[in-house]
Design a protein around this motif. Structure first.
Motif, short mmCIF file in Angstrom:
data_model
loop_
_atom_site.label_atom_id
_atom_site.label_comp_id
_atom_site.label_asym_id
_atom_site.label_seq_id
_atom_site.Cartn_x
_atom_site.Cartn_y
_atom_site.Cartn_z
N VAL A 1 -4.48 0.90 11.51
CA VAL A 1 -3.42 0.08 10.91
C VAL A 1 -2.10 0.39 11.60
O VAL A 1 -1.91 1.47 12.14
CB VAL A 1 -3.29 0.36 9.39
CG1 VAL A 1 -4.48 -0.21 8.65
CG2 VAL A 1 -3.14 1.85 9.11
N LYS B 1 0.86 0.27 10.00
CA LYS B 1 1.80 0.91 9.08
C LYS B 1 1.28 2.26 8.62
O LYS B 1 0.35 2.35 7.82
CB LYS B 1 2.01 0.00 7.87
CG LYS B 1 3.02 -1.08 8.12
CD LYS B 1 3.37 -1.78 6.83
CE LYS B 1 4.48 -2.79 7.04
NZ LYS B 1 4.58 -3.69 5.87
N SER C 1 3.08 5.94 7.33
CA SER C 1 4.23 6.81 7.08
C SER C 1 3.73 7.91 6.17
O SER C 1 4.06 8.00 5.00
CB SER C 1 5.36 6.02 6.43
OG SER C 1 6.46 6.88 6.18
N SER D 1 -2.20 1.37 3.19
CA SER D 1 -2.58 0.33 4.15
C SER D 1 -4.05 0.49 4.52
O SER D 1 -4.56 1.61 4.59
CB SER D 1 -1.70 0.38 5.41
OG SER D 1 -1.79 1.63 6.03
N GLY E 1 -7.38 3.42 7.25
CA GLY E 1 -6.09 3.11 6.67
C GLY E 1 -5.25 4.35 6.46
O GLY E 1 -5.55 5.42 6.98
N SER E 2 -4.19 4.19 5.66
CA SER E 2 -3.27 5.30 5.42
C SER E 2 -2.91 5.36 3.94
O SER E 2 -2.64 4.34 3.31
CB SER E 2 -1.99 5.13 6.25
OG SER E 2 -1.07 6.15 5.97
N PHE E 3 -2.88 6.58 3.39
CA PHE E 3 -2.55 6.74 1.96
C PHE E 3 -1.06 6.47 1.72
O PHE E 3 -0.64 6.26 0.58
CB PHE E 3 -2.93 8.13 1.46
CG PHE E 3 -2.07 9.22 2.00
CD1 PHE E 3 -0.88 9.56 1.36
CD2 PHE E 3 -2.41 9.90 3.16
CE1 PHE E 3 -0.06 10.55 1.87
CE2 PHE E 3 -1.60 10.89 3.67
CZ PHE E 3 -0.42 11.22 3.02
N SER E 4 -0.26 6.50 2.77
CA SER E 4 1.13 6.09 2.66
C SER E 4 1.45 5.21 3.85
O SER E 4 1.32 5.63 5.00
CB SER E 4 2.06 7.30 2.62
OG SER E 4 3.41 6.85 2.53
N ALA E 5 1.84 3.99 3.59
CA ALA E 5 2.01 3.01 4.67
C ALA E 5 3.43 2.98 5.20
O ALA E 5 3.65 2.93 6.40
CB ALA E 5 1.59 1.63 4.20
#
Lengths: 466, 466
Positions: free
Chosen positions: A186, A188, A190, B350, B418-422
């Motif tokens: 992805v 995004k 952060s 995300s 994905g990411s746990f914080s986008a």
């Protein structure tokens, strides 16, 4: 520089049997292979080719425990000696990490092992109507891992950014032998420090890249290609602005060759330059559109519309794919001068595009001030201000003269917001430039990070100075 | 956590007079100011506002010498408690670093101090026909420095990437008080480790950002805006593909609100939803083109072309700028639920966009499994797979339940790439998530880097865990 702890024969003995997926080659086997762009790439004489990340980690762990240095190698297309090896060092090659793990057309992402060549990925992606967002002349050999490690740019950077902007995920083996695995897909993220960016442009100093997730872009195969004659970069930038402002048309490339480059290379290739006014530079432009006809029409109309305002000094639109390929060959076969001027001093700088003319003019004056006979081939990616510069004189130069030429080339670049190395990296050849022109506090911070990640200094020693 | 070495009064005594360009405020002055998105932002009670990089460095040097922790603050719009301060800490605010240093239209770059608000930069850039490549709802207050520190994404990331892709140069004060200065203005840089990327998304743990060079993008003011009814993210992605495939038209936004969000918010705002089928989600689409009429025509034709293939469930095209603003208000005033459900558990994740429907369906089931009454508001940037999720229940939840909800929200995200914080960061609120869901080797490497750059742990302690 420490002396080698192990002879090549001893190293081979130790490495063989370390891991079933680790192929190991010695000096005899390497002597038959081409070392790529630098004659010293295989000087170490011992090469390990892991077939898996685990095998790479096993090798690195052994090297860490035994204080053996590791030199990473990909497609051997690097131009700054970033992959040269020395006796006692182990070459860690990505040659067997060459699988395309997935292409997800709906996501427009590719997951690949680091040793996949750019062109191989482009061909696989093309079957899904996609392509990579970065392209460069050495696409046939340059590997994704090497391109990550040098933060490669190439001909599309003005539109798609550089490798750093295309990498979504990354896996690397750290100097400790641990595996850093962050294969997000992805854009995004952060989620704490995004440390994959240490490995991007890290030139193998912080880790050996094993896998990468890349963004893909839509393939736009319907192209038209032209050579235009321009007086200077300002005129080229006017041409670029025109084509970038058109709707329904995408500017795919804008490569500029200053007069000496285009004249000398065309002569060598017997490429017809009757369309180009004497003393003019050449601008290679490629457009894509919904059809070849639409792209060609946009090019021809653009030529007409720009003729007076941009003071064009000639123009020729390729009438066939074959002719377009010949146009590209003049730009991409840029090593032509190495036969006439072997070991010529070469540079790869970037400045904001609006500074290009002042820079090139100043460069010519500064070179002449060193020696009235000095001049340079200048060409490159004009839309992002990246120039390749080659002194027209066989090298290597005497040390003092080399430093004088470097000073002439790098003068004012930092003040203009540019970079002394745009896309080739620092490696071994640009060490002096790094020490002289990279901000001292940046160098200090790099040393701190290097010490923290690779306290024994085993990854790619002798290159970017730490 | 160490106890405070200095009382607020003692700190104020020490800081006043440190540097002529350093303004210092105590608890009395701060009590009259709004602390922004987190009530504890000003809890430390002592704020320093440097007017220059040198003043910031002087402050940080004093803090380093005296073992005093520093908490950076920008526009106070952070949603994860990344800027909360505690007694004994000094708040380092960018409020007086608010100058736009240059906008170079020919280069399409802006050089700004870190405290410049996004909208202020957008307004200045607009005078040159340019705008920022990143846009987000809190544009009025969010500062460039804060957006760098959280690697902000927002509504344009599907096209322009995130903050990391827009930053060309950066200056920061390191925890030692030294200044890291790397203000390049070119996209191509391969000149040794590019350490500015540590500060991007670094949440103030490695340095205090003082200046930034940003790429700018052409301003496309001729817009058309519509709300469409969609069954699911797959339908939204079909709509996005359609509009991204048109030539002469640029997709400027694609924001999706799942059914509960659009229904409840519209009811609160008495926004007419008669165009939307019951049970459908809403997709906010904005296009730009050469004229408003062309953008509107593309939207209307798209609606018609997509009606059957994307199984649209309603649609309304804004007939005026005022109506378009009301559409946007439904999306951007997303904090509406905090009045009804104060302290609700909120998330920002995300996944690759193709996973969105499976994720949202699984999430609903996982929440119900915890408590049959549990449901969530779901909305976000569908084109890049970034969802904002708010549990429809007042908080804070009991610790065990909070962990259960987190597990439900984060389930499968890492495996899906994905990411746990986008885009919100880790801060104080997502520490548990970071420890549970960030790769352990990534956490370990982050600790190594943190230790190397900030050995005393003085920059933003208590946030991203190191």
């Amino acid at each position: 520089m420490t002396t080698a702890r192990f002879s090549p024969a001893e190293l081979l003995d130790h490495l063989r049997g370390l891991h079933p997926e680790l192929a190991v080659f010695g000096p005899a086997e390497l002597s038959g292979r081409h070392p790529g762009e630098h004659p010293d790439n295989f000087a170490g004489g011992v090469m390990a080719q892991p077939g898996t990340t685990a095998a790479a980690a096993a090798l690195v762990r052994w090297c860490a425990e035994n204080g053996v240095a590791v030199v990473s190698q990909g497609g051997l297309t690097g131009l700054v000696g970033g992959n040269v090896s020395r006796a006692g060092e182990v070459i860690l090659s990505s040659a067997r990490l060459n699988r395309i793990l997935s292409i997800r057309p709906d996501e427009m992402t590719a997951e690949v092992e680091a040793g996949v060549a750019l062109e191989a990925l482009q061909q696989a992606a093309a079957r899904h109507g996609l392509t990579t967002g970065i392209d460069l002349g050495s696409r046939g050999s340059a590997t994704v891992g090497g391109m990550v490690s040098t933060n490669a740019g190439g001909i599309l950077a003005f539109r798609n950014g550089v490798m750093r902007h295309q990498v979504l995920g990354l896996e690397a083996v750290l100097p400790s032998g641990e595996i850093f695995h962050d294969m997000t897909r992805v854009v995004k993220v952060s989620a704490g420090p995004d440390l994959k960016h240490l490995f991007i442009g890290g030139e193998g100093a912080f880790g050996f890249v094993t896998k990468v997730v890349l963004k893909l872009e839509p393939l736009r195969p319907h192209r038209a290609t032209a050579f235009l004659g321009v007086t200077d970069a300002a005129a080229a930038l006017a041409v670029i602005r025109h084509f970038r402002g058109l709707s329904g048309v995408t500017l795919e490339a804008a490569e500029m060759m200053w007069p000496r480059y285009i004249r000398d290379h065309a002569a060598l290739k017997t490429f017809d330059l009757s369309w180009l006014e004497d003393g003019a530079a050449a601008l290679l432009i490629e457009l894509s559109a919904e059809t070849v006809e639409a792209a060609t029409a946009a090019l021809e109309e653009g030529l007409e519309a720009l003729w007076e305002p941009a003071a064009l000094r000639g123009g020729i639109v390729a009438q066939s794919l074959d002719q377009a390929r010949k146009f590209w060959d003049i730009r991409e076969d840029s090593g032509f001068y190495y036969t006439a001027i072997p070991d010529a001093a070469s540079f790869d700088i970037s400045v904001p595009p609006t500074f290009l003319d002042a820079y090139v003019e100043g460069l010519a004056a500064r070179l002449e001030a060193i020696d009235a006979s000095y001049a340079a081939y200048v060409y490159g990616h004009v839309a992002d201000g990246n120039l390749h510069i080659t002194l027209i004189k066989p090298g290597p130069l005497p040390e003092a003269e080399q430093r004088a030429v470097e000073a002439a080339v790098y003068s004012g670049i930092r003040e203009a917001g540019g970079s002394f190395s745009a896309e080739h990296g620092v490696g071994r050849e640009k060490r002096h430039a790094y020490e002289a022109f990279a901000a001292p506090e940046k160098q200090a911070l790099a040393r701190v990070i290097k010490q923290a990640i690779d306290p024994k200094g085993l990854f790619n020693p002798g290159k970017v100075p730490f």
